[in-house]
Motif scaffolding. Sequence first.
Motif, short mmCIF file in Angstrom:
data_model
loop_
_atom_site.label_atom_id
_atom_site.label_comp_id
_atom_site.label_asym_id
_atom_site.label_seq_id
_atom_site.Cartn_x
_atom_site.Cartn_y
_atom_site.Cartn_z
N PRO A 107 0.69 -1.39 -0.07
CA PRO A 107 -0.09 -0.01 -0.03
C PRO A 107 0.78 1.25 0.08
O PRO A 107 0.39 2.46 -0.30
N ASP A 108 2.13 1.13 0.34
CA ASP A 108 3.01 2.45 0.31
C ASP A 108 4.14 2.25 -0.61
O ASP A 108 5.45 2.89 -0.39
N SER A 109 4.05 1.50 -1.55
CA SER A 109 5.24 1.57 -2.67
C SER A 109 4.55 0.93 -3.94
O SER A 109 3.61 0.58 -4.27
N ASP A 110 5.38 1.48 -5.01
CA ASP A 110 4.92 1.28 -6.33
C ASP A 110 5.84 0.18 -6.85
O ASP A 110 5.59 -0.22 -8.18
N HIS A 111 6.67 -0.33 -5.99
CA HIS A 111 7.39 -1.66 -6.76
C HIS A 111 7.73 -2.80 -5.88
O HIS A 111 7.73 -4.01 -6.06
N LEU A 112 7.17 -2.61 -4.45
CA LEU A 112 7.11 -3.82 -3.49
C LEU A 112 5.73 -4.56 -3.63
O LEU A 112 4.70 -3.97 -3.71
N MET A 134 8.03 -10.72 -9.53
CA MET A 134 7.22 -11.26 -8.64
C MET A 134 5.76 -11.33 -8.92
O MET A 134 5.25 -10.52 -9.64
N ARG A 135 5.24 -12.79 -8.78
CA ARG A 135 3.79 -12.94 -8.97
C ARG A 135 3.46 -14.20 -8.40
O ARG A 135 4.03 -14.86 -7.66
N GLN A 136 2.16 -14.21 -8.12
CA GLN A 136 1.42 -15.56 -7.65
C GLN A 136 1.77 -16.61 -8.50
O GLN A 136 1.77 -16.56 -9.76
N GLY A 137 1.80 -17.84 -7.83
CA GLY A 137 1.76 -19.43 -8.61
C GLY A 137 3.02 -19.64 -9.09
O GLY A 137 3.11 -20.50 -10.04
N ILE A 138 4.38 -19.31 -8.31
CA ILE A 138 5.60 -19.57 -8.87
C ILE A 138 6.32 -20.38 -7.67
O ILE A 138 6.08 -19.99 -6.69
N VAL A 183 21.01 -9.08 -12.39
CA VAL A 183 19.91 -8.13 -12.36
C VAL A 183 18.96 -8.44 -11.65
O VAL A 183 18.94 -9.61 -11.03
N PRO A 184 18.22 -7.50 -10.83
CA PRO A 184 17.26 -7.94 -9.85
C PRO A 184 16.22 -9.11 -10.29
O PRO A 184 15.86 -8.77 -11.44
N GLY A 185 15.76 -9.70 -9.65
CA GLY A 185 14.48 -10.51 -10.12
C GLY A 185 14.54 -11.87 -9.12
O GLY A 185 15.65 -12.56 -9.17
N ALA A 186 13.48 -12.29 -8.83
CA ALA A 186 13.60 -13.73 -8.20
C ALA A 186 13.80 -14.84 -9.06
O ALA A 186 13.69 -14.73 -10.24
N LEU A 187 14.58 -15.66 -8.45
CA LEU A 187 14.86 -17.06 -9.00
C LEU A 187 13.46 -17.96 -9.09
O LEU A 187 13.11 -18.17 -8.08
N ILE A 188 13.01 -18.05 -10.31
CA ILE A 188 11.87 -18.72 -10.40
C ILE A 188 11.93 -20.38 -11.03
O ILE A 188 12.64 -20.45 -11.98
N LEU A 189 11.71 -21.20 -9.97
CA LEU A 189 12.01 -22.44 -10.28
C LEU A 189 11.32 -23.28 -11.21
O LEU A 189 9.84 -22.85 -11.23
N PRO A 190 11.66 -24.16 -12.16
CA PRO A 190 10.82 -24.95 -12.70
C PRO A 190 9.67 -25.69 -11.81
O PRO A 190 10.06 -26.18 -10.72
N ASP A 191 8.50 -25.94 -12.43
CA ASP A 191 7.52 -26.46 -11.43
C ASP A 191 7.85 -27.85 -11.16
O ASP A 191 7.40 -28.40 -9.93
N ASP A 192 8.64 -28.70 -11.77
CA ASP A 192 9.10 -30.01 -11.33
C ASP A 192 10.43 -29.98 -10.74
O ASP A 192 10.88 -31.11 -10.67
N PHE A 193 10.94 -28.88 -10.38
CA PHE A 193 12.42 -28.84 -9.63
C PHE A 193 12.05 -29.51 -8.32
O PHE A 193 12.97 -30.36 -8.22
N ALA A 194 11.36 -29.36 -7.45
CA ALA A 194 11.21 -30.29 -6.04
C ALA A 194 10.00 -29.70 -5.48
O ALA A 194 9.39 -28.93 -5.95
#
Length: 212
Positions: A107-112, A134-138, A183-194
Amino acid sequence: MLIASYNPAGMGDVLVVLTAPAAEHTFEQKENVVRIADEQNMTLGFNFLHASTMLDLPETAGQVFLTSDDVAKLNAVLVEAGFEAELVADETPKFVVGYVEKAEPHPDSDHLQITTTVVDNDERVQIVSGSPNMRQGIKVVVAKVGAMMPSGLIIWPGALRGVASNGMITSGRELRLPNAPQVPGALILPDDFAEVGTPFDVSSAEAQALFQ
């Protein structure tokens, strides 16, 4: 909480053991032990001098993962020096595969974003993330409270812009994985990683091959 580190080249033969976040503190030394306490006399940690005579320690700098036997030995050293045996072993994994169940704008940030992230034992933790992808479902790698990052950063409970955050969703760069984008960005794992909750071992072949 118990976080230990050892850097013989930089600090000499000293094992640093932290039990709480840093604060205004005082020191008290007895024999080969230095107790660190806050203004209310709550223990923040201990420095064990001549630590290699107490435990079998690595020659390289970094985090030391103390077993229950190690902690028992250190508690015996504390008692012999005149302190209380107050260290409690913590052998739970601190880096795990997580699942971002929900991601909502801060609510108090345009990027968080405020995430609800599933970790081990089906526990859900609130983590504030600034990762642009960042997004849901990862699936992601979560550094839980009590983790020490490869940089030496320790993950404590905290808040970002007034919102509680208990852990960190990490990037490949922060985990120092080979060939990870710098560069910034979460490590998104493959769905079958573990499975969600599986300990994430940075040195494993699967982790090392993520950016090959």
